[in-house]
Design a protein around this motif. Structure first.
Motif, PDB file in Angstrom:
ATOM      1  N   GLN A 307      -1.890   2.307   5.497  1.00 51.51           N
ATOM      2  CA  GLN A 307      -3.071   2.291   4.638  1.00 51.51           C
ATOM      3  C   GLN A 307      -3.404   0.842   4.284  1.00 51.51           C
ATOM      4  O   GLN A 307      -2.515   0.053   3.932  1.00 51.51           O
ATOM      5  N   ASP A 308      -4.662   0.486   4.413  1.00 47.50           N
ATOM      6  CA  ASP A 308      -5.103  -0.873   4.115  1.00 47.50           C
ATOM      7  C   ASP A 308      -4.609  -1.303   2.736  1.00 47.50           C
ATOM      8  O   ASP A 308      -4.767  -0.571   1.760  1.00 47.50           O
ATOM      9  N   PRO A 363      -8.428   3.267   6.187  1.00 47.39           N
ATOM     10  CA  PRO A 363      -9.039   2.755   4.946  1.00 47.39           C
ATOM     11  C   PRO A 363      -8.185   3.009   3.704  1.00 47.39           C
ATOM     12  O   PRO A 363      -7.382   3.943   3.643  1.00 47.39           O
ATOM     13  N   VAL A 364      -8.388   2.166   2.710  1.00 51.80           N
ATOM     14  CA  VAL A 364      -7.624   2.255   1.474  1.00 51.80           C
ATOM     15  C   VAL A 364      -7.867   3.572   0.745  1.00 51.80           C
ATOM     16  O   VAL A 364      -7.020   4.033  -0.037  1.00 51.80           O
ATOM     17  N   ASP A 365      -9.018   4.217   1.004  1.00 53.61           N
ATOM     18  CA  ASP A 365      -9.329   5.483   0.329  1.00 53.61           C
ATOM     19  C   ASP A 365      -8.936   6.705   1.163  1.00 53.61           C
ATOM     20  O   ASP A 365      -9.383   7.821   0.880  1.00 53.61           O
ATOM     21  N   ASP A 366      -8.085   6.529   2.174  1.00 54.03           N
ATOM     22  CA  ASP A 366      -7.635   7.656   2.991  1.00 54.03           C
ATOM     23  C   ASP A 366      -6.609   8.469   2.199  1.00 54.03           C
ATOM     24  O   ASP A 366      -5.424   8.122   2.130  1.00 54.03           O
ATOM     25  N   LYS A 372       1.130  10.732   2.107  1.00 56.13           N
ATOM     26  CA  LYS A 372       2.310  10.551   2.959  1.00 56.13           C
ATOM     27  C   LYS A 372       3.074   9.277   2.615  1.00 56.13           C
ATOM     28  O   LYS A 372       3.979   8.876   3.345  1.00 56.13           O
ATOM     29  N   GLY A 373       2.692   8.628   1.523  1.00 54.59           N
ATOM     30  CA  GLY A 373       3.366   7.392   1.138  1.00 54.59           C
ATOM     31  C   GLY A 373       2.693   6.153   1.668  1.00 54.59           C
ATOM     32  O   GLY A 373       3.307   5.080   1.704  1.00 54.59           O
ATOM     33  N   SER A 374       1.459   6.278   2.114  1.00 53.88           N
ATOM     34  CA  SER A 374       0.640   5.164   2.614  1.00 53.88           C
ATOM     35  C   SER A 374       1.114   4.603   3.942  1.00 53.88           C
ATOM     36  O   SER A 374       0.605   3.577   4.407  1.00 53.88           O
TER      37      SER A 374
END
Length: 381
Positions: A307-308, A363-366, A372-374
């Motif tokens: 994740q960003d 994206p950061v908003d996923d 899943k812990g990013s």
């Protein structure tokens, strides 16, 4: 602009680890909205290199030899960038230097990146992965006599090859003469398309592509696709409608952008689905930082998904490279006391490239990846 970053370069950088000395990684923002003129860019480069020199002076964990090597690397970088040639058309620069490892790379980046100076045992490659490196696309534009091959990412394309094969014009006489002449023309066209296929096969060997788009007259493109070798044909993802010969690389990218955007979104959806299936069956997937780091150490990662903006402190075994999250722990592989790592996610990215894996930032908003812990991974086994 086209990017200097390639999957092969990322893998080579990630695998670079000098036996003695450290690696200097410098990222310089040259966003033309902020640094539009050559003097402004030169001033910014000097500022970042001054920061690099201060970072070296302030480090109290360097040996005399490591400090001297890094100071010389800063001088080498300054000398190389003084002419300004490397900055032309770039929105940022990534520079990697280690004289003891025989490393000196200056990469022009297609997007601005924050200023950053890194001093470590290997090059800092995470900012390059965030740009989307490794997602290399080919666009093949072909008509009955001409062909162009362009390669790149959604940030830019560069023309790799163009060729104009002379094909005879149309014969106006009728009868058998006309028929024979027309058959001769069609054979020349067929030979031209087969030669295109042969060149694409040659260039594809040992290279990983996200996909290939074909463009040109519909009948010619259909004929070409029928002739393509299976290795090339399986890479074809769609068509692009653009003039074959008289368009710039930017114009080709503009025409291809909607198709590429749709294909990339579809790939991301398929990647999420494969990870969910693997997690659901206890199969070839991992999620959460601890499990993913274990998979990286075991060289099982096919695709790392991050994740960003995700970062985390962690630990590393100085002997075998094992990565973990528990401060002060011993390495479970060999019992060696671990050392702290400022951003273990960055280390996981480098480890993935070193094992010829892919890295994909979402994206950061996923929300799905955040649950899943990013961080997650599709595994080879």
């Amino acid at each position: 602009m086209a990017t200097d970053i390639t999957t092969d370069r990322l893998r080579e950088l990630a695998e670079t680890r000098p036996a003695q000395g450290k690696v200097l990684s410098v990222f310089i923002n040259l966003d033309p909205r902020e640094f539009a003129t050559p003097p402004a860019r030169a001033t910014e480069i000097r500022s970042v290199l001054d920061a690099a020199a201060r970072s070296i002076r302030d480090r109290d964990d360097l040996t005399h030899q490591e400090r001297a090597g890094l100071e010389h690397d800063v001088e080498r970088v300054a000398e190389r960038l003084r002419g300004g040639t490397d900055t032309e058309g770039a929105r940022a620069l990534a520079v990697f230097a280690s004289e003891s490892a025989g490393l000196f790379e200056v990469l022009r980046l297609p997007r601005p990146v924050p200023h950053r100076v890194g001093i470590g045992d290997s090059p800092c490659v995470e900012p390059l992965a965030q740009i989307g490196a490794g997602e290399l696309w080919w666009i093949v534009l072909c008509d009955r006599r001409r062909v162009r091959l362009l390669a790149g990412t959604t940030d830019g394309l560069v023309e790799l090859w163009r060729q104009d094969d002379e094909v005879s014009g149309r014969h106006d006489q009728g009868g058998l003469s006309q028929s024979r002449y027309q058959r001769g023309i069609e054979k020349e066209v067929d030979d031209h398309l087969r030669a295109v296929d042969g060149e694409l096969q040659r260039r594809l060997r040992g290279r990983h592509l996200a996909g290939v788009l074909l463009g040109g007259p519909k009948e010619t493109v259909a004929h070409l696709e029928d002739l393509l070798h299976a290795d090339v044909r399986r890479c074809v993802r769609g068509r692009v409608d653009v003039d074959v010969w008289n368009t710039s690389a930017d114009e080709v990218l503009q025409a291809a952008a909607p198709v590429l955007g749709e294909l990339i979104a579809r790939r991301d959806d398929e990647l999420r689905q494969r990870i969910d299936e693997g997690l659901g069956t206890g199969g070839r997937a991992a999620s959460g930082l601890g499990d993913v780091l274990t998979a990286v150490h075991e060289r099982r990662v096919e695709v790392l998904v991050v994740q960003d903006g995700f970062a985390a402190v962690g630990i590393r075994c100085p002997r075998c490279g094992w990565l973990g999250v528990s401060a002060g722990a011993q390495c479970p592989a060999d019992g060696t006391m671990t050392e702290p790592v400022e951003n273990v996610v960055e280390a996981a990215v480098a480890g993935t490239f070193a094992q010829d894996g892919r890295v994909r930032y979402l994206p950061v908003d996923d929300a799905d990846l955040e649950q899943k812990g990013s961080i997650a991974a599709l595994l080879r086994f």
